[in-house]
Design a protein around this motif. Structure first.
Motif, PDB file in Angstrom:
ATOM      1  N   MET A 169     -13.383 -74.068   0.108  1.00  0.00           N
ATOM      2  CA  MET A 169     -14.390 -73.609  -0.809  1.00  0.00           C
ATOM      3  C   MET A 169     -15.308 -74.756  -1.213  1.00  0.00           C
ATOM      4  SD  MET A 169     -12.041 -70.991  -2.932  1.00  0.00           S
ATOM      5  CE  MET A 169     -10.601 -71.949  -2.547  1.00  0.00           C
ATOM      6  N   GLN A 170     -14.725 -75.909  -1.422  1.00  0.00           N
ATOM      7  CA  GLN A 170     -15.536 -77.062  -1.791  1.00  0.00           C
ATOM      8  C   GLN A 170     -16.542 -77.372  -0.684  1.00  0.00           C
ATOM      9  OE1 GLN A 170     -15.414 -78.011  -4.729  1.00  0.00           O
ATOM     10  NE2 GLN A 170     -16.295 -80.015  -4.844  1.00  0.00           N
ATOM     11  N   LYS A 171     -16.099 -77.277   0.562  1.00  0.00           N
ATOM     12  CA  LYS A 171     -16.988 -77.528   1.701  1.00  0.00           C
ATOM     13  C   LYS A 171     -18.099 -76.480   1.748  1.00  0.00           C
ATOM     14  CE  LYS A 171     -18.076 -79.733   5.452  1.00  0.00           C
ATOM     15  NZ  LYS A 171     -18.618 -81.091   5.406  1.00  0.00           N
ATOM     16  N   ALA A 172     -17.755 -75.232   1.477  1.00  0.00           N
ATOM     17  CA  ALA A 172     -18.758 -74.167   1.465  1.00  0.00           C
ATOM     18  C   ALA A 172     -19.811 -74.433   0.401  1.00  0.00           C
ATOM     19  CB  ALA A 172     -18.093 -72.815   1.225  1.00  0.00           C
ATOM     20  N   ILE A 173     -19.392 -74.929  -0.749  1.00  0.00           N
ATOM     21  CA  ILE A 173     -20.324 -75.247  -1.833  1.00  0.00           C
ATOM     22  C   ILE A 173     -21.209 -76.424  -1.421  1.00  0.00           C
ATOM     23  CG2 ILE A 173     -20.495 -76.145  -4.193  1.00  0.00           C
ATOM     24  CD1 ILE A 173     -17.952 -74.441  -4.801  1.00  0.00           C
ATOM     25  N   GLU A 174     -20.623 -77.420  -0.737  1.00  0.00           N
ATOM     26  CA  GLU A 174     -21.411 -78.552  -0.263  1.00  0.00           C
ATOM     27  C   GLU A 174     -22.486 -78.102   0.718  1.00  0.00           C
ATOM     28  OE1 GLU A 174     -18.856 -81.603   1.341  1.00  0.00           O
ATOM     29  OE2 GLU A 174     -17.603 -81.580  -0.452  1.00  0.00           O
ATOM     30  N   LEU A 175     -22.145 -77.137   1.561  1.00  0.00           N
ATOM     31  CA  LEU A 175     -23.092 -76.641   2.558  1.00  0.00           C
ATOM     32  C   LEU A 175     -24.167 -75.744   1.958  1.00  0.00           C
ATOM     33  CD1 LEU A 175     -20.594 -75.872   5.447  1.00  0.00           C
ATOM     34  CD2 LEU A 175     -22.231 -77.770   5.318  1.00  0.00           C
ATOM     35  N   ASP A 176     -23.813 -75.014   0.907  1.00  0.00           N
ATOM     36  CA  ASP A 176     -24.766 -74.096   0.267  1.00  0.00           C
ATOM     37  C   ASP A 176     -24.483 -74.053  -1.228  1.00  0.00           C
ATOM     38  OD1 ASP A 176     -26.415 -72.073  -0.627  1.00  0.00           O
ATOM     39  OD2 ASP A 176     -25.658 -70.557   0.758  1.00  0.00           O
ATOM     40  N   ARG A 177     -25.243 -74.804  -1.986  1.00  0.00           N
ATOM     41  CA  ARG A 177     -25.055 -74.899  -3.442  1.00  0.00           C
ATOM     42  C   ARG A 177     -25.278 -73.569  -4.155  1.00  0.00           C
ATOM     43  NH1 ARG A 177     -22.208 -79.210  -4.827  1.00  0.00           N
ATOM     44  NH2 ARG A 177     -22.974 -81.086  -3.836  1.00  0.00           N
ATOM     45  N   ASN A 178     -25.812 -72.585  -3.462  1.00  0.00           N
ATOM     46  CA  ASN A 178     -26.075 -71.274  -4.058  1.00  0.00           C
ATOM     47  C   ASN A 178     -25.094 -70.204  -3.601  1.00  0.00           C
ATOM     48  OD1 ASN A 178     -28.378 -71.988  -5.610  1.00  0.00           O
ATOM     49  ND2 ASN A 178     -29.552 -72.064  -3.730  1.00  0.00           N
ATOM     50  N   TYR A 179     -23.983 -70.606  -3.012  1.00  0.00           N
ATOM     51  CA  TYR A 179     -23.000 -69.655  -2.490  1.00  0.00           C
ATOM     52  C   TYR A 179     -22.057 -69.242  -3.622  1.00  0.00           C
ATOM     53  CZ  TYR A 179     -19.648 -67.652   0.851  1.00  0.00           C
ATOM     54  OH  TYR A 179     -18.817 -66.797   1.540  1.00  0.00           O
ATOM     55  N   ALA A 180     -22.431 -68.201  -4.322  1.00  0.00           N
ATOM     56  CA  ALA A 180     -21.735 -67.764  -5.528  1.00  0.00           C
ATOM     57  C   ALA A 180     -20.267 -67.426  -5.283  1.00  0.00           C
ATOM     58  CB  ALA A 180     -22.454 -66.566  -6.141  1.00  0.00           C
ATOM     59  N   VAL A 181     -19.965 -66.794  -4.179  1.00  0.00           N
ATOM     60  CA  VAL A 181     -18.586 -66.391  -3.902  1.00  0.00           C
ATOM     61  C   VAL A 181     -17.680 -67.615  -3.780  1.00  0.00           C
ATOM     62  CG1 VAL A 181     -17.080 -65.196  -2.264  1.00  0.00           C
ATOM     63  CG2 VAL A 181     -19.291 -64.207  -2.868  1.00  0.00           C
ATOM     64  N   ALA A 182     -18.185 -68.704  -3.224  1.00  0.00           N
ATOM     65  CA  ALA A 182     -17.374 -69.926  -3.120  1.00  0.00           C
ATOM     66  C   ALA A 182     -17.069 -70.486  -4.507  1.00  0.00           C
ATOM     67  CB  ALA A 182     -18.093 -70.967  -2.268  1.00  0.00           C
ATOM     68  N   TYR A 183     -18.057 -70.474  -5.397  1.00  0.00           N
ATOM     69  CA  TYR A 183     -17.811 -70.929  -6.769  1.00  0.00           C
ATOM     70  C   TYR A 183     -16.771 -70.043  -7.442  1.00  0.00           C
ATOM     71  CZ  TYR A 183     -21.774 -74.158  -6.839  1.00  0.00           C
ATOM     72  OH  TYR A 183     -22.632 -75.191  -6.601  1.00  0.00           O
ATOM     73  N   TYR A 184     -16.899 -68.756  -7.240  1.00  0.00           N
ATOM     74  CA  TYR A 184     -15.949 -67.831  -7.843  1.00  0.00           C
ATOM     75  C   TYR A 184     -14.534 -68.076  -7.321  1.00  0.00           C
ATOM     76  CZ  TYR A 184     -13.433 -63.786  -9.354  1.00  0.00           C
ATOM     77  OH  TYR A 184     -12.485 -62.984  -9.923  1.00  0.00           O
TER      78      TYR A 184
END
Length: 59
Positions: free
Chosen positions: A1-16
């Motif tokens: 999830m952290q990697k997904a957030i790094e790749l797309d700071r607007n990826y809400a599902v990863a933050y959730y």
């Protein structure tokens, strides 16, 4: 999830999802911080069902 957030700071599902993991680890401040980021993102970047997810209904 952290990697997904790094790749797309607007990826809400990863933050959730990261918030859920942190919540399960009893890291409540961090979990709620991720949930707040999730709901602060533009609505087109998050799923319509995300606002009703359990973690978000507790903040």
């Amino acid at each position: 999830m952290q990697k997904a957030i790094e790749l797309d700071r607007n990826y809400a599902v990863a933050y959730y999802n990261l918030g859920i993991v942190l919540f399960d680890q009893k890291k409540l401040d961090e979990a709620f911080a991720r949930a707040r980021v999730c709901i602060s993102l533009p609505s087109k970047k998050r799923s319509n069902s995300i606002a009703t997810m359990p973690l978000l209904t507790t903040i």
